[in-house]
Design a protein around this motif. Structure first.
Motif, short mmCIF file in Angstrom:
data_model
loop_
_atom_site.label_atom_id
_atom_site.label_comp_id
_atom_site.label_asym_id
_atom_site.label_seq_id
_atom_site.Cartn_x
_atom_site.Cartn_y
_atom_site.Cartn_z
N THR A 1 -7.25 -1.62 -6.45
CA THR A 1 -7.66 -1.46 -5.06
C THR A 1 -8.98 -2.18 -4.80
N PRO B 1 -7.39 3.23 -1.00
CA PRO B 1 -6.74 2.09 -0.35
C PRO B 1 -6.83 2.10 1.17
N ARG B 2 -7.11 3.27 1.77
CA ARG B 2 -7.18 3.35 3.23
C ARG B 2 -8.61 3.22 3.74
N TYR C 1 0.83 -1.20 0.00
CA TYR C 1 0.00 0.00 0.00
C TYR C 1 0.86 1.26 0.00
#
Length: 250
Positions: free
Chosen positions: A95, A189-190, A25
């Protein structure tokens, strides 16, 4: 092996996987920042490229007409833009694919769309996040070249002389709004991979796809001098066939 040793071993494996995932990531995050930096650096260094971006978004008909009239856009700028757009969509798709790879609800669709070397119902998603980003980026880049090649093939049946550089410009600059996904790529992605994230992501992807698709129809119509009602009619018919086939398949 006693139970305490087994617990320690499992914890160590989980920690290693977590570190590897976080490293992936972090690498993709740096890659996203690099694409954003490249895009804005090119806009700041070249006034013409900044004008091309504005005219492509707000006055697409005039912009595509310039391409048709062979008011050439530097090839290097188009290549850089295609790389940025491919990376933006590649990160976005990678993602989603990786994030929802462990969800049971998506397993049925993954098993239908992907070969066993990529995803298997028993083993799950086999590729790492970084590998998926590289593959999806390359696929998107090849897709732009394929669209340009198809337009060049179509040009053989249209009156006038057209070159691959012109169809490539139409292909890349029609998909230029994909570069806006880079902003969303910084946060996606978070985010938690739940139903809300899936819904928001799919709405954004659908809106961006339709926008770019109709821009491609407009650019094709301008390049080949086809009436808008005709090119949009064929385009909507083709889109309906593809959507119907995808619905029946899934």
């Amino acid at each position: 092996m006693n139970s305490d040793s087994l617990v320690i071993l499992i914890s160590t494996v989980k920690f290693g996987i977590l570190l590897q995932l976080q490293a992936s990531y972090l690498g993709v995050l740096l890659y996203t920042f690099a694409l954003i930096l490249l895009f804005f650096l090119l806009m700041n260094l070249d006034r013409r490229f900044r004008e091309y971006i504005g005219r492509s978004v707000f006055r697409p008909f005039n912009f595509f007409a310039d391409i048709r009239d062979r008011r050439l856009i530097p090839n290097m700028q188009t290549v850089v833009l295609s790389f940025v757009c491919s990376g933006a969509l590649g990160i976005f798709l990678a993602t989603l694919l990786t994030g929802f790879g462990s969800h049971e609800a998506t397993g049925t669709y993954y098993s239908k769309l992907m070969p066993l070397a990529v995803y298997s119902p028993s083993g799950g998603f086999h590729w790492s996040f970084g590998t998926t980003v590289i593959v999806t980026t390359c696929v998107m880049f090849i897709g732009m070249v394929f669209i340009a090649a198809m337009l060049r093939f179509w040009a053989m049946f249209v009156r006038g002389r057209y070159y691959f550089a012109e169809t490539y410009n139409i292909s890349v600059w029609s998909l230029q709004p994909l570069s806006f996904l880079l902003i969303f790529d910084l946060t996606l992605p978070r985010m938690d991979m739940d139903r809300t994230t899936a819904s928001v992501s799919l709405v954004i992807l659908a809106a961006m796809t339709l926008w770019c698709y109709f821009r491609l129809l407009k650019g094709t119509g301008v390049l080949f001098d086809i009436y808008p009602t005709k090119i949009y009619g064929y385009g909507i018919l083709f889109l309906a066939i593809v959507a119907g086939a995808a619905y029946l398949f899934l």
